[in-house]
Design a protein around this motif. Structure first.
Motif, mmCIF file in Angstrom:
data_model
loop_
_atom_site.group_PDB
_atom_site.id
_atom_site.type_symbol
_atom_site.label_atom_id
_atom_site.label_comp_id
_atom_site.label_asym_id
_atom_site.label_seq_id
_atom_site.Cartn_x
_atom_site.Cartn_y
_atom_site.Cartn_z
ATOM 1 N N LEU A 231 0.854 -1.152 -0.069
ATOM 2 C CA LEU A 231 -0.057 0.154 -0.076
ATOM 3 C C LEU A 231 0.869 1.370 0.077
ATOM 4 N N TYR A 233 0.891 5.250 1.101
ATOM 5 C CA TYR A 233 0.020 6.546 1.694
ATOM 6 C C TYR A 233 0.634 7.738 1.555
ATOM 7 N N ARG A 241 -4.409 9.799 1.635
ATOM 8 C CA ARG A 241 -4.868 9.052 0.853
ATOM 9 C C ARG A 241 -4.132 7.459 0.856
ATOM 10 N N VAL A 243 -3.470 4.090 -0.967
ATOM 11 C CA VAL A 243 -3.707 3.717 -2.370
ATOM 12 C C VAL A 243 -3.153 2.140 -2.368
ATOM 13 N N ASP A 244 -3.615 1.318 -3.358
ATOM 14 C CA ASP A 244 -3.415 -0.072 -3.395
ATOM 15 C C ASP A 244 -3.351 -0.508 -4.970
ATOM 16 N N ASP A 245 -3.716 0.756 -6.057
ATOM 17 C CA ASP A 245 -3.346 0.583 -7.228
ATOM 18 C C ASP A 245 -1.909 -0.076 -7.795
ATOM 19 N N ALA A 248 0.509 2.603 -9.101
ATOM 20 C CA ALA A 248 0.674 3.741 -8.181
ATOM 21 C C ALA A 248 1.718 3.147 -7.256
#
Length: 281
Positions: A231, A233, A241, A243-245, A248
């Motif tokens: 993850l 952050y 935010r 994010v696990d994309d 990204a």
């Protein structure tokens, strides 16, 4: 009829604690004076708790569980202690940056934490006085205490039997920004120097002399897991935010590797931290 309350609102939870205390006291036919005598406190203290004028301590919750022998009291997990825990967590959520509570749900499960700090010392590495130096002094004492308690609680993962492997890169400005004044900064840098020599914590400094594009986009944190997806952050505009994309997260890993490669090695970082420390004397 039992009053309803919002389990996410600390004020409602404190009112429920007071309601339960009064209910059990009256069920056993106890005056405030009798209960106070048994607990070793004053009747005024009991009155203040029942009027929600007094913050509840963990020890008070445990003492009440022991006295009333609530379910779970022998394991320090009785009715009042469970309510105290709920109040503490709700207070923490109230003062957190929007989005940060989602991050905290994952931080304690990570087996690796990589962080680039572009402005201030990361929360996991802060001293309590440094924490307070970052906070809005116009906030209530209760709010400030809750914020400090939340950050101190986070830091318990540093003392776990198997803590995550942590790598921090601090922009030099983090050392030069006099948060809380000279005395606070000396103590904070001493703390960083001590942590940097821990086998599970690496602290590097990105000096002003380096101009690394990846370090100019702002700070971020990468959480690594043994089986789950990594993850990312970051914070912007007062909102966090998580994010696990995969794309990204992959790009953030590349950026962090570039930042770490351009940062000073451990010996050089310790030297610069010591130099920064001397400027505050």
């Amino acid at each position: 009829m039992t009053e309803t309350y919002d389990g996410s609102n600390p004020d409602d939870l404190r009112a429920h604690f007071a309601q339960e205390l009064r209910r059990l006291r009256l069920r056993q036919g106890l005056s405030m004076a009798k209960l106070a005598e048994a607990l070793g406190c004053t009747p005024q203290w009991i009155c203040q708790m029942e009027k929600v004028d007094k913050a509840v301590s963990e020890q008070t919750a445990l003492d009440l569980d022991t006295f009333f022998k609530t379910d779970g009291w022998e394991e320090n997990d009785g009715h009042f202690h469970r309510m105290y825990t709920a109040i503490r967590l709700a207070n923490r959520r109230r003062v957190l940056l929007p989005g940060f509570d989602a991050y905290l749900d994952h931080e304690g499960k990570a087996n690796g934490i990589r962080c680039f700090a572009a402005q201030v010392v990361p929360g996991l590495l802060q001293t309590e006085d440094y924490m307070r130096g970052l906070m809005n002094p116009s906030a209530s004492e209760e709010t400030l205490d809750a914020r400090v308690a939340g950050r101190v609680e986070r830091q318990t993962l540093l003392a776990r039997d198997k803590p995550p492997v942590m790598t921090f890169v601090l922009d030099e400005s983090v050392l030069r920004r006099p948060v809380g004044g000279s005395k606070v900064m000396v103590e904070q840098i001493d703390h960083l120097i001590g942590l940097a020599q821990s086998p599970m914590v690496r602290v590097h400094v990105m000096p002003f002399t380096q101009v690394t594009p990846s370090a100019l986009i702002g700070g971020f944190i990468l959480l690594n897991f043994e089986k789950e997806t990594d993850l990312l952050y970051s914070e912007s505009g007062g909102i966090g935010r998580l994010v696990d994309d995969r794309h990204a997260v992959f790009q953030a890993r590349v950026d962090f590797d570039m930042i770490l490669a351009e940062a000073l090695n451990q010996a050089e970082s310790l030297k610069l931290m010591n130099q920064a420390r001397e400027t505050y004397k």
